[in-house]
Scaffold this motif. Sequence first.
Motif, short mmCIF file in Angstrom:
data_model
loop_
_atom_site.label_atom_id
_atom_site.label_comp_id
_atom_site.label_asym_id
_atom_site.label_seq_id
_atom_site.Cartn_x
_atom_site.Cartn_y
_atom_site.Cartn_z
N GLU A 150 0.83 -1.21 0.00
CA GLU A 150 0.00 0.00 0.00
C GLU A 150 0.86 1.26 0.00
O GLU A 150 0.56 2.23 -0.70
N SER A 153 2.54 2.82 -3.06
CA SER A 153 1.71 3.81 -3.75
C SER A 153 1.65 5.11 -2.96
O SER A 153 2.00 6.19 -3.48
N ASP A 154 1.24 5.03 -1.69
CA ASP A 154 0.99 6.25 -0.91
C ASP A 154 2.25 7.07 -0.66
O ASP A 154 2.20 8.32 -0.67
N ASP A 201 -8.80 9.57 -1.62
CA ASP A 201 -9.19 8.54 -2.60
C ASP A 201 -9.02 9.06 -4.02
O ASP A 201 -8.53 8.35 -4.91
N ASN A 204 -5.29 9.44 -5.02
CA ASN A 204 -4.54 8.18 -5.12
C ASN A 204 -5.09 7.24 -6.19
O ASN A 204 -4.54 6.15 -6.37
N ALA A 208 -2.38 4.36 -7.33
CA ALA A 208 -2.61 3.00 -6.82
C ALA A 208 -2.65 1.98 -7.95
O ALA A 208 -2.06 0.90 -7.86
N ARG A 209 -3.31 2.32 -9.03
CA ARG A 209 -3.40 1.41 -10.16
C ARG A 209 -2.09 1.33 -10.92
O ARG A 209 -1.74 0.27 -11.45
N THR A 211 0.82 1.59 -9.49
CA THR A 211 1.66 0.74 -8.64
C THR A 211 1.34 -0.73 -8.87
O THR A 211 2.25 -1.57 -8.99
N ASN A 241 -8.67 2.23 -3.37
CA ASN A 241 -7.32 2.26 -3.92
C ASN A 241 -6.36 1.26 -3.29
O ASN A 241 -5.57 0.62 -3.99
N ALA A 242 -6.39 1.13 -1.96
CA ALA A 242 -5.40 0.30 -1.27
C ALA A 242 -5.41 -1.15 -1.75
O ALA A 242 -4.37 -1.82 -1.78
N TRP A 244 -5.62 -2.35 -4.66
CA TRP A 244 -4.93 -2.64 -5.93
C TRP A 244 -3.48 -3.06 -5.73
O TRP A 244 -3.09 -4.15 -6.18
N PRO A 245 -2.62 -2.28 -5.07
CA PRO A 245 -1.25 -2.76 -4.87
C PRO A 245 -1.19 -3.97 -3.94
O PRO A 245 -0.34 -4.86 -4.13
#
Length: 304
Positions: A150, A153-154, A201, A204, A208-209, A211, A241-242, A244-245
Amino acid sequence: MIRRRAAVLGVVAVVDLALGELPNRWHPVALLGRAAAYLDRLLTAEGQRDTATRGVLLTATAAGLAAGAALGVARGARGRGAAGFLLQALALKQTLSIRALFDHAGRVAARLEAGDLAGARAAAAMMVSRRTDDLPPGLVASAAIESLAENLSDSVVAPAWWYLAAGLPGAAAYRAVNTLDAMVGYRSRGRFGMVPARLDDVLNWVPARLTAASLVLARPLPAVRQVSRLVRDAWSTPSPNAGWPMAAMAHILGVRLEKLEHHVLHAAGREPVAADIRRAQRAGALALAATALAGATACWRAGE
């Protein structure tokens, strides 16, 4: 301009890997967090913690201050040659974190490898918001791998993305919103907390995608049909989002990642162990390298 930003990002990555983070006492993100906490107390002093208007005010103030300070640095760096380039790189460094992210995951793996479950739980607690004091080894490893995925990405891809898209003010504003989301963006805060949560959201959504795609490209899935399963898992988490990675990491490693009473990613996978945290670190590093190479190529072709 775009080539210069790409070059700044390259320097930032080298500086981060070499030096790591400033102490919390002096770190701009920690200072922002303390300022946001003070504003939070002022805005909710009357106990009306679910007022969306107050959430908007807190979010706009924090993001505006961060972006304004970054804009001042960017303007101060303009026209100063190498000194200005270095100043912008040092400022951008405070918005992302690579070494600390991998180091935290490595500590969990090291404690598990040593058979120190209590130490592994304590190390995992530094990475996640969930309770870890009663988790078995497999769920401790799962927590570390999920957090690593996660935060790729973040804490890395997203600030880099917003820097390329909107310069230093964009990266700083993103970091402010992301910090507020971690502080007050919970359901228990009602409409007040949902303001920074929903804005985070939005900010990101692309990173997120990106990543997740980078993880899959860096370490391809063993079967094409797993892509549909990955997408299904990505949408099974509360966050848009979270998942996805995290789902991408679960599938490329072949492990089951679980947060009790919340989600299970790649349910058919095996239980993760310490070695899988090491594998997640390597996969994350490859994904970041692939993303950096693709980004540098795109920036070069885009020209000045």
